[in-house]
Design a protein around this motif. Structure first.
Motif, short mmCIF file in Angstrom:
data_model
loop_
_atom_site.label_atom_id
_atom_site.label_comp_id
_atom_site.label_asym_id
_atom_site.label_seq_id
_atom_site.Cartn_x
_atom_site.Cartn_y
_atom_site.Cartn_z
N PHE A 1 -1.74 5.37 2.24
CA PHE A 1 -1.12 5.58 3.23
C PHE A 1 -1.76 5.16 4.36
O PHE A 1 -1.14 4.56 5.42
CB PHE A 1 -0.18 7.09 3.21
CG PHE A 1 0.86 7.28 2.39
CD1 PHE A 1 1.89 6.42 2.44
CD2 PHE A 1 0.94 8.45 1.76
CE1 PHE A 1 2.93 6.50 1.52
CE2 PHE A 1 2.07 8.70 0.88
CZ PHE A 1 2.91 7.81 0.89
N GLU A 2 -2.78 5.61 4.46
CA GLU A 2 -3.79 5.43 5.71
C GLU A 2 -4.10 3.98 6.01
O GLU A 2 -4.13 3.45 6.92
CB GLU A 2 -5.07 6.24 5.80
CG GLU A 2 -4.96 7.60 5.83
CD GLU A 2 -6.12 8.35 5.70
OE1 GLU A 2 -6.83 8.02 4.98
OE2 GLU A 2 -6.08 9.57 6.20
N LYS A 3 -4.33 3.36 4.67
CA LYS A 3 -4.46 1.71 4.85
C LYS A 3 -3.18 1.16 5.26
O LYS A 3 -3.56 0.24 5.77
CB LYS A 3 -5.01 1.26 3.31
CG LYS A 3 -5.19 -0.25 3.38
CD LYS A 3 -5.30 -0.66 1.86
CE LYS A 3 -6.49 0.20 1.14
NZ LYS A 3 -6.59 -0.11 -0.44
N ALA A 4 -2.05 1.68 4.69
CA ALA A 4 -0.92 0.91 5.36
C ALA A 4 -0.62 0.91 6.79
O ALA A 4 -0.27 0.25 7.46
CB ALA A 4 0.26 1.75 4.59
N ARG B 1 2.94 0.16 12.91
CA ARG B 1 4.23 0.61 13.08
C ARG B 1 4.99 1.02 11.86
O ARG B 1 6.14 1.30 11.61
CB ARG B 1 5.17 -0.63 13.80
CG ARG B 1 4.70 -0.92 15.30
CD ARG B 1 5.63 -1.91 15.91
NE ARG B 1 7.18 -1.20 15.94
CZ ARG B 1 7.54 -0.22 16.99
NH1 ARG B 1 6.65 0.14 17.96
NH2 ARG B 1 8.61 0.18 17.13
N ALA B 2 3.94 1.43 10.80
CA ALA B 2 4.49 1.55 9.41
C ALA B 2 5.18 3.21 9.45
O ALA B 2 4.40 4.10 9.37
CB ALA B 2 3.54 1.45 8.43
N ALA C 1 0.82 -1.20 -0.04
CA ALA C 1 -0.03 -0.04 0.08
C ALA C 1 0.86 1.23 -0.11
O ALA C 1 0.56 2.27 -0.44
CB ALA C 1 -1.05 -0.06 1.08
N THR C 2 1.92 1.08 0.69
CA THR C 2 3.02 2.23 0.69
C THR C 2 3.39 2.74 -0.56
O THR C 2 3.61 3.85 -1.05
CB THR C 2 3.94 1.94 1.98
OG1 THR C 2 3.38 2.00 3.14
CG2 THR C 2 5.14 3.32 1.94
N GLN C 3 3.86 1.49 -1.33
CA GLN C 3 4.63 1.78 -2.58
C GLN C 3 3.50 2.10 -3.67
O GLN C 3 3.80 3.21 -4.39
CB GLN C 3 4.98 0.56 -3.13
CG GLN C 3 6.33 -0.05 -2.20
CD GLN C 3 7.36 0.88 -2.18
OE1 GLN C 3 7.79 1.56 -3.16
NE2 GLN C 3 7.75 1.04 -0.87
#
Length: 341
Positions: free
Chosen positions: A74-77, A83-84, A54-56
């Motif tokens: 980002f929020e999903k990650a 700890r993301a 998700a971040t990528q």
């Protein structure tokens, strides 16, 4: 080793340590716990990998300017992996890009707390704190970043300026020097070096740094004002006026004309000084330093007339009163108004 995988190690170690040798009742119970722990570990690893994906995706969306979609990813990650760190930095980046520094600071701060050994988190937190003028906190964040990467050009350059902003230029000097050594041809680094030298009243070195900066980044209003201020501090009023004339020719402003008026006044060019102060007020009628300049020029005119030019006196008094309406805490102007008002 990936920091996220390293965070999982205590779970894996603990899951291997809970099997107890001995009677069958412990063996059966221990085996079930081990299986549960392994399943939890696999689920945690899957969540971390999904969060990374998700971040990528979010980073790709950011690169194409689709900030709102990136924010969702980002929020999903973060939801998948509390700890993301990278995802929190990404959220902070989006809010900073949108000018919402308060939200950006909260997310960067979380990233910095979760990832104390992550340079990007500490640096990003320091930068937004500096943009918010929370300079002491910014310094602490930058210093944490520099503990991780002492050779970071950006962190060295920015922390040097932050020390100037809190009135401790002597503390910032080593970092400004290091930034220039790391990138000798950087215009911003040489400019910041000049700012630090000027704050330390080392004005000849400041002028040298400003001129070096101009070779690499061209001239700018801030750079020319810096040179002029240091020239004035050295008593080089003619040179300071020439420097500011270059500025007002291309980028006139109230600040620039005020500096020109000050240089003219110190060089005893009183009519030219008064003209420059009035030009400053054409750009900003509430520029109280220019109002003070006008008042002082007119008071001198009144005194040189052997106190017969009452029109000059009245105009000076009006200028001082207007200046004090804008900024009340001006003891010298209050004193002059008491004497002449």
């Amino acid at each position: 080793m990936n920091s996220k995988l390293r965070d999982l190690m205590p779970v894996l170690v603990l899951s291997g340590a809970i099997a107890l040798p001995g009677c069958s009742m412990f063996e059966g119970s221990g085996g079930g716990s081990t299986n549960n722990a392994n399943r939890n570990s696999r689920a945690s690893l899957e969540a971390v990998l999904a969060a990374d994906e998700a971040t990528q995706r979010a980073k790709l969306l950011m690169a194409s300017g689709r900030l709102r979609e990136a924010l969702t990813e980002f929020e999903k990650a973060v939801e998948l992996d509390p700890r993301a760190v990278d995802a929190r930095i990404g959220i902070g980046d989006i809010y900073k890009e949108e000018g919402d520094f308060n939200r950006a600071e909260r997310w960067y701060g979380q990233a910095a707390n979760i990832g104390p050994d992550v340079f990007e988190a500490q640096y990003a937190h320091g930068l937004v704190l500096q943009l918010m003028q929370r300079y002491a906190e910014a310094i602490r964040a930058y210093l944490r970043a520099l503990q991780i990467d002492p050779r970071s050009f950006d962190a060295n350059m920015n922390v040097a300026l932050a020390f100037v902003q809190v009135g401790q230029p002597e503390q910032g000097l080593p970092y400004a020097v290091r930034a220039v050594r790391l990138s000798p041809q950087s215009g911003p680094a040489n400019y910041n070096m000049g700012v630090v030298y000027a704050a330390l009243s080392r004005h000849e070195e400041a002028i040298t740094s400003y001129r070096l900066a101009s070779e690499y980044m061209g001239t700018s209003p801030q750079l020319l004002m810096g040179i002029a201020d240091s020239q004035s501090a050295l008593g080089q009023y003619v040179d300071a006026a020439r420097t500011i004339e270059r500025l007002v020719a291309t980028d006139p402003s109230a600040d620039a004309f005020h500096r020109l008026g000050s240089s003219r006044f110190r060089n005893k060019e009183y009519e030219a000084s008064l003209t420059a102060f009035r030009q400053a007020l054409e750009f900003d009628e509430n520029h109280y330093p220019a109002l003070n300049g006008v008042a002082v020029c007119l008071l001198n005119k009144y005194l040189w007339s052997e106190k017969t030019d009452t029109q000059a006196l009245d105009a000076a008094v009006r200028a001082m009163r207007q200046s004090l309406r804008i900024k009340r805490d001006q003891p010298k102007i209050i004193e002059l108004l008491t004497r002449f008002g």
